[in-house]
Design a protein around this motif. Structure first.
Motif, PDB file in Angstrom:
ATOM      1  N   ASP A 109      11.100  -6.442 -11.025  1.00 54.84           N
ATOM      2  CA  ASP A 109      10.098  -5.030 -11.257  1.00 54.84           C
ATOM      3  C   ASP A 109       8.600  -6.075 -10.260  1.00 54.84           C
ATOM      4  O   ASP A 109       8.227  -6.713 -11.382  1.00 54.84           O
ATOM      5  N   VAL A 110       8.201  -6.192  -9.382  1.00 56.30           N
ATOM      6  CA  VAL A 110       6.985  -6.705  -8.824  1.00 56.30           C
ATOM      7  C   VAL A 110       5.526  -5.882  -8.836  1.00 56.30           C
ATOM      8  O   VAL A 110       4.500  -6.238 -10.031  1.00 56.30           O
ATOM      9  N   VAL A 111       6.571  -4.897  -8.401  1.00 56.53           N
ATOM     10  CA  VAL A 111       5.181  -3.996  -8.737  1.00 56.53           C
ATOM     11  C   VAL A 111       5.995  -2.550  -9.696  1.00 56.53           C
ATOM     12  O   VAL A 111       6.427  -1.857  -8.717  1.00 56.53           O
ATOM     13  N   ASN A 112       5.508  -1.875 -10.791  1.00 55.14           N
ATOM     14  CA  ASN A 112       5.764  -1.096 -11.056  1.00 55.14           C
ATOM     15  C   ASN A 112       5.202   0.647 -11.641  1.00 55.14           C
ATOM     16  O   ASN A 112       3.625   0.683 -11.583  1.00 55.14           O
ATOM     17  N   GLU A 113       6.175   1.431 -11.639  1.00 59.09           N
ATOM     18  CA  GLU A 113       5.451   2.546 -12.101  1.00 59.09           C
ATOM     19  C   GLU A 113       4.872   3.427 -10.725  1.00 59.09           C
ATOM     20  O   GLU A 113       4.802   4.542 -11.280  1.00 59.09           O
ATOM     21  N   ASN A 114       3.654   3.057  -9.533  1.00 54.07           N
ATOM     22  CA  ASN A 114       4.300   4.038  -8.806  1.00 54.07           C
ATOM     23  C   ASN A 114       4.763   4.510  -8.366  1.00 54.07           C
ATOM     24  O   ASN A 114       5.073   5.408  -7.175  1.00 54.07           O
ATOM     25  N   ASP A 115       6.307   4.530  -9.004  1.00 47.89           N
ATOM     26  CA  ASP A 115       7.822   4.838  -8.667  1.00 47.89           C
ATOM     27  C   ASP A 115       7.789   5.884  -8.773  1.00 47.89           C
ATOM     28  O   ASP A 115       8.775   6.362  -8.835  1.00 47.89           O
ATOM     29  N   TYR A 116       7.387   6.734  -9.547  1.00 45.11           N
ATOM     30  CA  TYR A 116       7.137   8.073 -10.298  1.00 45.11           C
ATOM     31  C   TYR A 116       8.563   9.080  -8.705  1.00 45.11           C
ATOM     32  O   TYR A 116       7.041   9.225  -8.363  1.00 45.11           O
ATOM     33  N   ASN A 117       8.887  10.335  -9.346  1.00 44.30           N
ATOM     34  CA  ASN A 117       9.210  10.892  -7.927  1.00 44.30           C
ATOM     35  C   ASN A 117       9.456  10.907  -7.128  1.00 44.30           C
ATOM     36  O   ASN A 117       9.297  11.042  -6.751  1.00 44.30           O
ATOM     37  N   VAL A 118      10.270   9.464  -6.657  1.00 42.72           N
ATOM     38  CA  VAL A 118      10.273   9.144  -5.274  1.00 42.72           C
ATOM     39  C   VAL A 118      12.141   8.803  -5.499  1.00 42.72           C
ATOM     40  O   VAL A 118      12.890   8.142  -4.251  1.00 42.72           O
ATOM     41  N   GLU A 119      12.382   9.372  -5.688  1.00 44.99           N
ATOM     42  CA  GLU A 119      13.684   9.531  -6.225  1.00 44.99           C
ATOM     43  C   GLU A 119      14.890  10.088  -4.830  1.00 44.99           C
ATOM     44  O   GLU A 119      15.642   9.617  -4.467  1.00 44.99           O
ATOM     45  N   GLY A 120      14.751  11.032  -4.308  1.00 46.54           N
ATOM     46  CA  GLY A 120      14.535  12.324  -3.039  1.00 46.54           C
ATOM     47  C   GLY A 120      13.471  11.531  -1.703  1.00 46.54           C
ATOM     48  O   GLY A 120      12.381  11.103  -2.264  1.00 46.54           O
ATOM     49  N   VAL A 121      13.916  12.246  -0.928  1.00 50.35           N
ATOM     50  CA  VAL A 121      12.467  12.434   0.641  1.00 50.35           C
ATOM     51  C   VAL A 121      11.639  13.028   0.352  1.00 50.35           C
ATOM     52  O   VAL A 121      11.550  14.410   0.114  1.00 50.35           O
ATOM     53  N   SER A 122      10.491  12.551   0.206  1.00 51.82           N
ATOM     54  CA  SER A 122       9.070  13.709  -0.378  1.00 51.82           C
ATOM     55  C   SER A 122       7.996  13.038   0.477  1.00 51.82           C
ATOM     56  O   SER A 122       8.270  11.490   0.922  1.00 51.82           O
ATOM     57  N   ALA A 123       7.207  13.277  -0.329  1.00 50.09           N
ATOM     58  CA  ALA A 123       5.465  13.390   0.929  1.00 50.09           C
ATOM     59  C   ALA A 123       5.299  11.984   0.183  1.00 50.09           C
ATOM     60  O   ALA A 123       4.798  10.947   0.534  1.00 50.09           O
ATOM     61  N   LYS A 124       5.883  11.392  -0.999  1.00 49.50           N
ATOM     62  CA  LYS A 124       5.770  10.368  -1.857  1.00 49.50           C
ATOM     63  C   LYS A 124       6.508   9.134  -1.181  1.00 49.50           C
ATOM     64  O   LYS A 124       6.066   8.547  -1.833  1.00 49.50           O
ATOM     65  N   SER A 125       7.232   9.762  -1.801  1.00 49.85           N
ATOM     66  CA  SER A 125       8.620   8.480  -0.216  1.00 49.85           C
ATOM     67  C   SER A 125       8.245   7.974   0.407  1.00 49.85           C
ATOM     68  O   SER A 125       8.364   7.167   1.314  1.00 49.85           O
ATOM     69  N   ASP A 126       8.212   9.332   1.338  1.00 49.42           N
ATOM     70  CA  ASP A 126       7.487   8.754   2.585  1.00 49.42           C
ATOM     71  C   ASP A 126       6.784   7.898   2.523  1.00 49.42           C
ATOM     72  O   ASP A 126       6.489   7.133   3.626  1.00 49.42           O
ATOM     73  N   ALA A 127       6.040   7.891   1.392  1.00 46.32           N
ATOM     74  CA  ALA A 127       4.379   7.018   1.947  1.00 46.32           C
ATOM     75  C   ALA A 127       5.016   5.480   1.849  1.00 46.32           C
ATOM     76  O   ALA A 127       4.137   4.670   2.125  1.00 46.32           O
ATOM     77  N   TYR A 128       5.689   5.773   0.463  1.00 45.87           N
ATOM     78  CA  TYR A 128       6.422   4.363   0.731  1.00 45.87           C
ATOM     79  C   TYR A 128       7.391   3.625   1.308  1.00 45.87           C
ATOM     80  O   TYR A 128       6.890   2.833   1.716  1.00 45.87           O
ATOM     81  N   TYR A 129       7.875   4.615   2.038  1.00 46.00           N
ATOM     82  CA  TYR A 129       8.720   4.249   2.892  1.00 46.00           C
ATOM     83  C   TYR A 129       7.147   3.216   4.591  1.00 46.00           C
ATOM     84  O   TYR A 129       8.172   2.499   5.066  1.00 46.00           O
ATOM     85  N   ASN A 130       6.716   4.221   4.554  1.00 49.79           N
ATOM     86  CA  ASN A 130       5.718   3.858   5.901  1.00 49.79           C
ATOM     87  C   ASN A 130       4.833   2.390   5.065  1.00 49.79           C
ATOM     88  O   ASN A 130       4.370   1.778   5.913  1.00 49.79           O
ATOM     89  N   LEU A 131       4.409   2.271   4.046  1.00 47.72           N
ATOM     90  CA  LEU A 131       4.433   1.243   3.381  1.00 47.72           C
ATOM     91  C   LEU A 131       4.689  -0.064   3.458  1.00 47.72           C
ATOM     92  O   LEU A 131       4.646  -0.815   4.356  1.00 47.72           O
ATOM     93  N   VAL A 132       6.251   0.411   2.741  1.00 51.82           N
ATOM     94  CA  VAL A 132       6.862  -0.892   2.732  1.00 51.82           C
ATOM     95  C   VAL A 132       7.178  -1.844   4.593  1.00 51.82           C
ATOM     96  O   VAL A 132       7.805  -2.840   4.730  1.00 51.82           O
ATOM     97  N   LYS A 133       7.708  -0.219   5.502  1.00 47.57           N
ATOM     98  CA  LYS A 133       7.209  -0.853   6.855  1.00 47.57           C
ATOM     99  C   LYS A 133       6.122  -1.961   7.465  1.00 47.57           C
ATOM    100  O   LYS A 133       6.595  -2.980   7.788  1.00 47.57           O
TER     101      LYS A 133
END
Ligand code: XIL
Length: 327
Positions: A170-194
């Motif tokens: 786990d490189v960077v931890n914990e900003n990952d709460y509530n990202v199990e499904g598709v949501s605004a928060k996991s969208d933000a992660y998706y865009n960040l990863v891209k």
């Protein structure tokens, strides 16, 4: 794992991403098992092996040394373990420049002895930091530029020490709460990863923790799978790294059934995803769960109760793994 790769991700203070390139040398005994029919009597690790899934638990280091039934259950039930605390910065470097990996090393030895792999947890987190670090930053005696160097050194210290012994970090931890499904928060992660990948930052994995509560409801398995899939389509592995399903106390049967459903959707979401490689529960017995200490009036979040007796959630996971093994 090339150190520079990990350092690059950490230094960018990226996100809840992990790195996967450290491989364990432990042989997998799944091949023979795969030729036999799955049985509901089998431990989770044998059932999960058939689907090439690592099934893991967080391990309480003190309990590991003090409690024989706890220790034996970890060995028999899980194929992956995570240090619940003993790899965190506060514990490995309580005094600046003096590294103490003794507890973490014992954990790694335990895993090797039991044919288990180890997840590294965690290189960067906002909690459980050494006091010398937080005090220094607050007082201004550690400048932002210095902090960057200190973080880089910390990451090098950890990954060098465990080189070749862990299969995911786990490189960077914990900003990952509530990202199990598709949501605004996991969208933000998706865009960040891209964005990170576009910058050639090597990101190997995306994980959701999976700290659920029956009072909040759950995603469906399809929603979890859809979310993991879009990260996998970017070339990443995925994992569920800290699954537990708490409830408002007292425990009753409807809550236990709901809890089983919470565990179930996360495991099914993982199994429905092609590259979901590990599914880890954050403790497997209510005897040592972190939940009562952190969430007022809540508890009973694990697969087994305080006496290591199975709850409906445990039986549910075994049934799902047995069915998945028939694929
Ligand atoms: C928790 C441990 O379980 C506790 O023992 C400790 O006191 C605090 O940290 N998310 C994480 C984990 O990433 O590291 C946390 O573990 C639980 C929440």
């Amino acid at each position: 794992m090339k150190l520079s790769r990990v350092a690059a991700v950490g230094a960018l203070a990226a996100i809840a991403l992990y790195s996967t390139t450290l491989q364990s040398s432990v042989a997998d005994n799944a091949t023979t098992e795969r030729h036999q029919a799955p049985s509901l009597d089998q431990p989770l690790r044998d059932l999960a092996n058939r689907s090439d899934l690592r099934i893991g638990t967080a391990v309480d280091f003190d309990a590991l040394n003090a409690d024989t039934p706890y220790r034996e259950r970890i060995a028999s039930e899980f194929s992956s373990i995570t240090a619940e605390n003993v790899m965190k910065w506060q514990l490995v470097e309580p005094t600046r420049g003096q590294l103490d990996f003794s507890a973490a090393d014992q954990l790694v030895d335990f895993a090797k002895h039991n044919g288990q792999k180890v997840r590294g947890h965690t290189l960067l987190w906002h909690n459980q930091l050494p006091t010398w670090l937080t005090d220094g930053v607050t007082a201004g005696t550690i400048t932002p530029a210095e902090l960057r160097g200190i973080l880089r050194q910390h990451i090098f210290d950890e990954v060098s020490h465990f080189k070749g012994k862990l299969y995911q970090w786990d490189v960077v931890n914990e900003n990952d709460y509530n990202v199990e499904g598709v949501s605004a928060k996991s969208d933000a992660y998706y865009n960040l990863v891209k964005d990170l990948l576009r910058q050639h930052v090597p990101v190997d994995g995306f994980a959701a923790q999976g700290h659920y509560g029956v009072q909040f409801g759950f995603h469906t398995a399809a929603q979890v799978a859809a979310n993991l899939k879009r990260f996998e389509d970017l070339g990443l592995e995925t994992s569920l790294t800290e699954v537990d399903v708490r409830m408002l106390l007292p425990v009753d049967n409807p809550k236990l059934q709901a809890q089983a459903q919470g565990y179930s959707v996360l495991l099914q979401g993982c199994l429905l995803s092609k590259r979901c490689t590990s599914f880890t529960v954050w403790g497997f017995t209510d005897k040592y769960s972190w939940v009562p200490g952190f969430f007022d009036g809540q508890g009973a979040a694990c697969l087994l109760d305080e006496n290591l007796a199975a709850k409906p959630a445990y039986d549910e996971l075994r049934a799902i793994l047995a069915l998945a093994a028939r694929r």
